[in-house]
Design an enzyme around this catalytic site. Structure first.
Site, PDB file in Angstrom:
ATOM      1  N   CYS A 190      11.227  10.665  10.739  1.00 23.14           N
ATOM      2  CA  CYS A 190      10.920   9.229  11.819  1.00 23.14           C
ATOM      3  C   CYS A 190      12.061   9.584  13.047  1.00 23.14           C
ATOM      4  O   CYS A 190      11.859   9.732  14.028  1.00 23.14           O
ATOM      5  CB  CYS A 190      10.508   7.906  11.961  1.00 23.14           C
ATOM      6  SG  CYS A 190      11.400   7.702  10.592  1.00 23.14           S
ATOM      7  N   LYS A 211       0.883  -1.074  -0.260  1.00 21.37           N
ATOM      8  CA  LYS A 211      -0.151   0.012  -0.045  1.00 21.37           C
ATOM      9  C   LYS A 211       0.888   0.701   0.431  1.00 21.37           C
ATOM     10  O   LYS A 211       1.420   1.597   0.616  1.00 21.37           O
ATOM     11  CB  LYS A 211      -1.435   0.079   1.006  1.00 21.37           C
ATOM     12  CG  LYS A 211      -2.299   1.384   1.176  1.00 21.37           C
ATOM     13  CD  LYS A 211      -2.163   1.790   2.270  1.00 21.37           C
ATOM     14  CE  LYS A 211      -1.363   2.596   2.917  1.00 21.37           C
ATOM     15  NZ  LYS A 211      -1.090   3.756   1.923  1.00 21.37           N
ATOM     16  N   GLU A 260       5.547  14.131  18.714  1.00 18.98           N
ATOM     17  CA  GLU A 260       6.414  14.138  17.069  1.00 18.98           C
ATOM     18  C   GLU A 260       5.610  15.400  16.713  1.00 18.98           C
ATOM     19  O   GLU A 260       4.411  15.534  15.992  1.00 18.98           O
ATOM     20  CB  GLU A 260       5.912  12.726  17.091  1.00 18.98           C
ATOM     21  CG  GLU A 260       6.994  12.746  15.099  1.00 18.98           C
ATOM     22  CD  GLU A 260       6.695  11.661  14.880  1.00 18.98           C
ATOM     23  OE1 GLU A 260       7.744  11.343  13.913  1.00 18.98           O
ATOM     24  OE2 GLU A 260       5.553  10.689  15.194  1.00 18.98           O
ATOM     25  N   GLU A 305       7.763  -0.041  11.885  1.00 20.70           N
ATOM     26  CA  GLU A 305       8.396   1.174  12.483  1.00 20.70           C
ATOM     27  C   GLU A 305       7.934   2.384  12.559  1.00 20.70           C
ATOM     28  O   GLU A 305       7.171   2.841  11.892  1.00 20.70           O
ATOM     29  CB  GLU A 305       9.614   1.700  11.779  1.00 20.70           C
ATOM     30  CG  GLU A 305      10.546   1.946  12.311  1.00 20.70           C
ATOM     31  CD  GLU A 305      10.628   3.550  11.312  1.00 20.70           C
ATOM     32  OE1 GLU A 305      10.043   4.278  12.132  1.00 20.70           O
ATOM     33  OE2 GLU A 305      10.887   3.988  10.500  1.00 20.70           O
TER      34      GLU A 305
END
Length: 481
Positions: free
Chosen positions: A281, A172, A382, A247
């Site tokens: 990230c 995807k 984040e 992850e």
């Protein structure tokens, strides 16, 4: 460029599917569009992958390695076109995208070599007439979810080990950045991936991603995603106990000791905080600085941030471009506002750049927040945008507690001169990767992944194969002379 879905060895354009428009984040100009996969499309791709599974499993290791090597060769010949196209759809400067794509090719070459090293072992037995033979086999149909920030590279992180292990793979891919991925898919297809063994399905996570995660005939799913998305994947995957490699998000601290080279530490913090406009990230979110050098370090970092030149990533010499879309800017502004309202000081940036060059794009100045309270959003969540928050510490124990205080555990960075001290600190940090005087924790031959809520499993290195392989014991009684 209007792309379709790649299923069973061909590009397909089902008329009933929704189409997603892609615009250049630096100019607002249209770049192309993609069809969006739905649950029915996922079923079709899984059926093709099941047919291809015995073909993939039956390929000799040398054949799987040759496919990966040929794909890497093709990527390297097309890297310039891929890099420009990726800049048009995602925003990163061409130089950064070239680096990303070439590293993806290196990942494929690495797993071509690893394919030749998938072996087994003869294990000790409790009886003399017993032989224990352990072998490793492809897990079956694999699925992957790839993000928009480094789409080509992270696609290779998943396709490389899946093909090396002999698994058909359904991806995807992100609807925001599917065009350069389409070129990568062509490379893999031309390299000889069997029909049905690769499907590429741009789509939204709650639709196509969820359909893959809950599909009963998908045996493993590897995803690079946010923590909430990872939790949804895990819940959906529980139905058939899929293997998982996740992850997820990070809020990486960078620690500056009093004996650090402050210029070098500030340059490293600036690059890791604002490369790809913080949409990484492992980007630096929190900067923890020894109070004795705090003011000097912030002054250097603020100067670097204020001197950062923004521009369209296709223009020569541009190192920093736009963010992906307005939602990133909104999140940065919310985090900035929360920190300042709680007592922080705006040291640099904090606004959109002025000028005709920036009026049509999603540009935001690299932003430094000083004296950020521990409970402010940049210190706890984040940001995933061009904002770095700075706080001071007095002791190692206090700094370690600050670094370890969150649910995130992906990456951390330490800068200083006393390596013995830094090694001791690194041992006490709860992160999957710690960089000491380096601002990157990804390494081709070493495992990459997070602790705590930042993930499950590992990518890269030989550990990257683990998700795609199942061990088997054959216990055999032999005739003794």
């Amino acid at each position: 460029m209007d792309r379709g879905l790649f299923i069973d060895g061909a590009w397909r354009f089902p008329e009933a599917l929704e189409r997603f428009d892609i615009t250049d984040p630096a100019s607002g100009e249209p770049v192309g569009s993609t069809l969006l996969a739905d649950a029915e499309t996922v079923d079709y791709a899984v059926a093709a992958a099941e047919t291809a599974a015995p073909v993939m499993a039956g390929l000799r290791a040398e054949e799987r390695a040759a496919i990966l090597e040929r794909a890497a060769d093709l990527i390297e010949t097309r890297v310039e076109d891929m890099a420009v196209l990726l800049t048009r759809e995602q925003g990163k400067p061409v130089a950064d995208n070239r680096k990303e794509i070439l590293f993806g090719a290196k990942v494929l070459r690495y797993y071509a070599a690893e394919a030749l090293r998938i072996g087994g072992s003869l294990r000790p037995a409790m009886a003399a007439e017993i032989k224990n033979i352990v072998s490793y086999h492809p897990v079956g149909v694999a699925a992957a979810i790839v993000p928009w920030n480094y789409p080509v590279d992270l696609y290779c992180w998943k396709a490389g080990p899946a093909i090396a292990a002999g698994c058909p793979l359904i991806v995807k891919s992100p609807p925001e950045t599917p065009l350069a991925i389409g070129m990568l898919v062509d490379c893999l297809n031309e390299a000889g991936v069997p029909d049905g063994a690769l499907a590429d399905l741009p789509g939204h996570g709650p639709v196509a991603g969820a359909a893959l995660a809950r599909h009963p005939r998908v045996r493993v799913i590897s995803a690079t995603a946010s923590i909430p998305a990872g939790q949804d994947i895990m819940r959906n995957a529980a139905g058939n106990l899929k293997k998982l490699c996740l992850e997820l998000g990070g809020n990486a601290p960078l620690v500056v000791m009093a004996d650090a080279d402050l210029e070098a530490a500030a340059r490293a913090a600036h690059r890791r905080a604002f490369s790809n406009m913080g949409q990484i990230c492992i980007t630096v979110n929190r900067i923890l600085v020894d109070r004795r050098v705090h003011n000097e370090f912030v002054a250097i970092l603020a100067d670097l941030a204020e001197g950062t030149q923004l521009g369209h990533g296709v223009d020569a010499g541009v190192e920093y471009g736009p963010v992906l879309n307005q939602s990133v800017i909104a999140r940065v502004e919310a985090h900035q506002r929360d920190a300042v309202d709680k007592g922080a000081r705006l040291a640099a940036g904090g606004k959109r750049p002025a000028g005709e060059t920036y009026d049509s794009g999603f540009f935001y100045r690299p932003t430094v927040i000083d004296d950020a309270p521990a409970d402010s959003l940049p210190m706890t969540s984040e940001t995933y945008g061009p904002l770095a928050a700075v706080a001071a510490f007095d002791t190692d124990a206090q700094m370690i507690a600050m670094a370890n205080s969150l649910e995130y555990g992906l990456a951390a960075y330490l800068y200083g001169a006393d390596l013995e001290r830094l090694w001791g600190v690194a041992d006490r940090l709860e992160f999957g990767g710690v960089g000491i005087n380096v601002n990157d924790v990804s390494e081709l031959q070493a495992p990459f992944g997070g602790w705590k809520m930042s993930g499950i499993g590992r990518e890269l290195g030989p550990e990257g194969l683990d998700a795609y392989l199942e061990p088997k014991l054959v216990k055999m009684r032999v005739r003794r002379a």
